[in-house]
Design a protein around this motif. Sequence first.
Motif, PDB file in Angstrom:
ATOM      1  N   VAL A   1      -9.140  -1.499   2.900  1.00 35.24           N
ATOM      2  CA  VAL A   1      -8.768  -0.208   2.935  1.00 35.24           C
ATOM      3  C   VAL A   1      -9.565   0.821   2.091  1.00 35.24           C
TER       4      VAL A   1
ATOM      5  N   HIS B   1       0.800  -1.320   0.044  1.00 33.95           N
ATOM      6  CA  HIS B   1       0.088   0.041   0.075  1.00 33.95           C
ATOM      7  C   HIS B   1       0.876   1.210  -0.009  1.00 33.95           C
TER       8      HIS B   1
ATOM      9  N   ASN C   1      -1.161   6.531   3.271  1.00 36.23           N
ATOM     10  CA  ASN C   1      -0.878   5.315   3.012  1.00 36.23           C
ATOM     11  C   ASN C   1      -0.283   4.266   4.084  1.00 36.23           C
TER      12      ASN C   1
ATOM     13  N   LEU D   1      -4.601  -0.561   8.377  1.00 35.61           N
ATOM     14  CA  LEU D   1      -5.919  -1.335   8.194  1.00 35.61           C
ATOM     15  C   LEU D   1      -5.806  -2.560   7.453  1.00 35.61           C
ATOM     16  N   ALA D   2      -5.078  -2.498   6.462  1.00 34.63           N
ATOM     17  CA  ALA D   2      -5.028  -3.623   5.618  1.00 34.63           C
ATOM     18  C   ALA D   2      -4.449  -4.982   5.953  1.00 34.63           C
TER      19      ALA D   2
ATOM     20  N   GLU E   1      -9.786   3.313  11.762  1.00 31.87           N
ATOM     21  CA  GLU E   1      -8.942   4.303  11.174  1.00 31.87           C
ATOM     22  C   GLU E   1      -8.421   5.489  12.315  1.00 31.87           C
TER      23      GLU E   1
ATOM     24  N   LYS F   1      -3.690   3.128   5.820  1.00 27.59           N
ATOM     25  CA  LYS F   1      -4.127   2.085   4.776  1.00 27.59           C
ATOM     26  C   LYS F   1      -3.497   0.799   5.136  1.00 27.59           C
TER      27      LYS F   1
ATOM     28  N   ALA G   1     -11.169   3.586   3.920  1.00 31.85           N
ATOM     29  CA  ALA G   1     -10.124   4.490   4.582  1.00 31.85           C
ATOM     30  C   ALA G   1     -10.564   5.931   3.916  1.00 31.85           C
TER      31      ALA G   1
END
Length: 160
Positions: free
Chosen positions: A155, A95, A142, A148-149, A123, A145, A158
């Motif tokens: 993502v 990401h 990023n 979160l991924a 987030e 992201k 987000a």
Amino acid sequence: MTQVTMSVNGKPVTRDVEGRRLLVEYLRQDLGLTGTHVGCDTSQCGACVVHVNGQPVKSCTMLAAEAEGADVTTIEGMAAPDGTLHRLQEAFNEHHGLQCGFCTPGMIMSAAALLEDNPHPTEHEVRQYLEGNICRCTGYHNIVKAVLAASGQDVALAAE
Ligand code: FES
Ligand code: FES
């Protein structure tokens, strides 16, 4: 000099250290684990975060002697022994959670501690938890992201 024994990335290490030796200096200069970075002299940047007994610690704020008997994990200890990257390392790569990469080891160590405590953070929770880690390149989006991924979340949800 004081003799200090700790486990570093799963291996026992015993060395004589000066009382004033910081943990980050010990890791980088004495053990050659240079993945842990020093980005400031005011304990603000988070580039030096490692885990001490499972907790994220700014290793520039701790003396090596204070880690006597502790389990220390650095970024070098995050990949599996066969070289398979940690899911956060994979996610940062996938990401685009890094540019120059200077902040990345500390970001990954902090994010790993977050996911340990809170496997599915929002987030907002990711942003809040990483407040102590400064990135001069990415604008953070990023990075969030990627975290979160790595937690298995979508993502695409987000916020930009
Ligand atoms: Fe900046 Fe430790 S080197 S917080
Ligand atoms: Fe350059 Fe974060 S990627 S400081």
